[in-house]
Design a protein around this motif. Structure first.
Motif, short mmCIF file in Angstrom:
data_model
loop_
_atom_site.label_atom_id
_atom_site.label_comp_id
_atom_site.label_asym_id
_atom_site.label_seq_id
_atom_site.Cartn_x
_atom_site.Cartn_y
_atom_site.Cartn_z
N GLY A 190 0.82 -1.21 0.00
CA GLY A 190 0.00 0.00 0.00
C GLY A 190 0.85 1.25 0.00
N PRO A 191 0.22 2.43 -0.15
CA PRO A 191 0.95 3.68 -0.21
C PRO A 191 1.59 4.03 1.13
N ALA A 192 2.66 4.84 1.06
CA ALA A 192 3.32 5.27 2.29
C ALA A 192 2.41 6.21 3.05
N PRO A 193 2.45 6.15 4.38
CA PRO A 193 1.61 7.05 5.16
C PRO A 193 1.99 8.50 4.96
N ALA A 194 1.02 9.40 5.16
CA ALA A 194 1.26 10.82 4.95
C ALA A 194 2.41 11.28 5.83
N GLY A 195 3.32 12.06 5.23
CA GLY A 195 4.43 12.62 5.98
C GLY A 195 5.67 11.76 5.97
N THR A 196 5.57 10.48 5.55
CA THR A 196 6.73 9.60 5.59
C THR A 196 7.89 10.13 4.77
N LEU A 197 7.60 10.66 3.58
CA LEU A 197 8.66 11.11 2.69
C LEU A 197 9.35 12.36 3.21
N HIS A 198 8.80 13.00 4.22
CA HIS A 198 9.43 14.19 4.78
C HIS A 198 10.36 13.85 5.93
N VAL A 199 10.39 12.58 6.33
CA VAL A 199 11.16 12.18 7.51
C VAL A 199 12.47 11.53 7.08
N GLN A 200 13.55 11.96 7.69
CA GLN A 200 14.88 11.44 7.39
C GLN A 200 15.54 10.95 8.67
N ARG A 201 16.16 9.79 8.60
CA ARG A 201 16.88 9.25 9.75
C ARG A 201 18.36 9.14 9.43
N GLY A 230 21.33 7.67 11.58
CA GLY A 230 21.64 7.03 12.85
C GLY A 230 20.48 7.23 13.81
N PRO A 231 20.73 7.69 15.03
CA PRO A 231 19.66 7.91 16.02
C PRO A 231 18.96 9.24 15.86
N LEU A 232 19.36 10.02 14.84
CA LEU A 232 18.78 11.35 14.62
C LEU A 232 17.64 11.27 13.62
N THR A 233 16.50 11.87 13.95
CA THR A 233 15.34 11.90 13.06
C THR A 233 14.97 13.35 12.76
N ILE A 234 14.84 13.67 11.48
CA ILE A 234 14.49 15.03 11.05
C ILE A 234 13.18 14.96 10.28
N ASP A 235 12.19 15.69 10.74
CA ASP A 235 10.89 15.76 10.07
C ASP A 235 10.76 17.15 9.47
N ARG A 236 10.90 17.23 8.16
CA ARG A 236 10.87 18.53 7.49
C ARG A 236 9.48 19.14 7.48
N ARG A 237 8.45 18.30 7.49
CA ARG A 237 7.09 18.82 7.43
C ARG A 237 6.71 19.51 8.73
N THR A 238 7.06 18.91 9.84
CA THR A 238 6.70 19.51 11.14
C THR A 238 7.86 20.32 11.73
#
Length: 253
Positions: A132-143, A145-153
């Protein structure tokens, strides 16, 4: 980012390649259409339409038939028909000679931003479900290592702990995270995280780098490449290190 420059005129290609390298790009130069088509696939193609062995429009058509790599046409042709035809054949943008390196870099970044949602690098993004399609916002999230960056929020988390970043600190982190491990020149960072042709004190960048290192809890997240710029790399002990304490306050703009 690795760029393939297909340009037969060394008087154009030499300064252009050197200018792009100053902005942190890796440039491979092909002097003919055949050499360009035989080169390993790059992240971006800069294609001169006036090549000695074949028309650049034919090169564009051949590239697009086998790949979705972004293509920016470089042309000295005044005829609008050629530019329109190139775009219809699959080119993403064009620049007309003569042009400045900063204009070209701006167009490369714009084309990259437009292309990212359709071809985001799954090595750095949150994995979607197996079907199925990726959930909304998934493509804006980058990992990284242990760092997560959400460009949308515009949120950053380190080992799930939210880190409070000032707006410019977030923009700076996003700039460095565009290509983790690659060196970003000071000029490139200022042009991206601040504004093109930024003429303020360069000490501003050092102040924000210091603040970002502090908030990440480990200065080795951001390496200083003397005389060139900075790069973002997970510390070797990142997964074992204690979570950073969210910082209070911001950094002056």
């Amino acid at each position: 980012m690795r760029v393939l420059l297909i340009e037969d005129d060394d008087r154009v290609a030499g300064p252009l390649a050197e200018g792009l390298r100053r902005f942190g790009f890796t440039v491979e130069h092909a002097r003919t259409g055949a050499d360009g088509l035989a080169a390993p696939e790059a992240a971006m193609v800069l294609l001169d339409l006036g090549l000695p062995d074949m028309d650049g429009l034919d090169v564009c058509r051949a590239l697009r038939a086998r790949s979705s790599v972004p293509i920016i046409m470089i042309t000295a042709r005044d005829d609008e028909v050629d530019r329109v035809l190139g775009l219809e054949l699959g080119a993403d943008d064009y620049v007309s000679k003569p042009f400045g390196v900063r204009e070209l870099v701006a167009r490369i970044r714009a084309v990259t931003r437009r292309a990212r949602p359709a071809g985001a690098d799954t090595r750095h993004t949150e994995p979607g479900p197996t079907a199925g399609p990726a959930p909304a916002g998934t493509l804006h999230v980058q990992r990284i290592g242990p760092l997560t960056i959400d460009r949308r929020t515009r949120q950053v988390r380190l080992r799930q702990a939210l880190i409070a970043l000032a707006p410019k600190e977030f923009d700076l982190l996003v700039c460095l995270a565009e290509d983790p491990g690659a060196v970003c020149s000071r000029r490139q960072i200022l042009d991206t995280a601040w504004e093109p042709n930024f003429f303020g004190p360069t000490k501003t960048l050092d102040v924000h780098i210091a603040a970002l290192r502090r908030k990440l809890g480990d200065s080795s997240w951001i390496e200083n490449i003397r005389g060139i710029g900075f790069r973002l790399v997970p510390p070797a002990h990142a997964d074992a290190a204690p979570a950073a304490v969210p910082a209070r306050g911001g950094t002056p703009r």
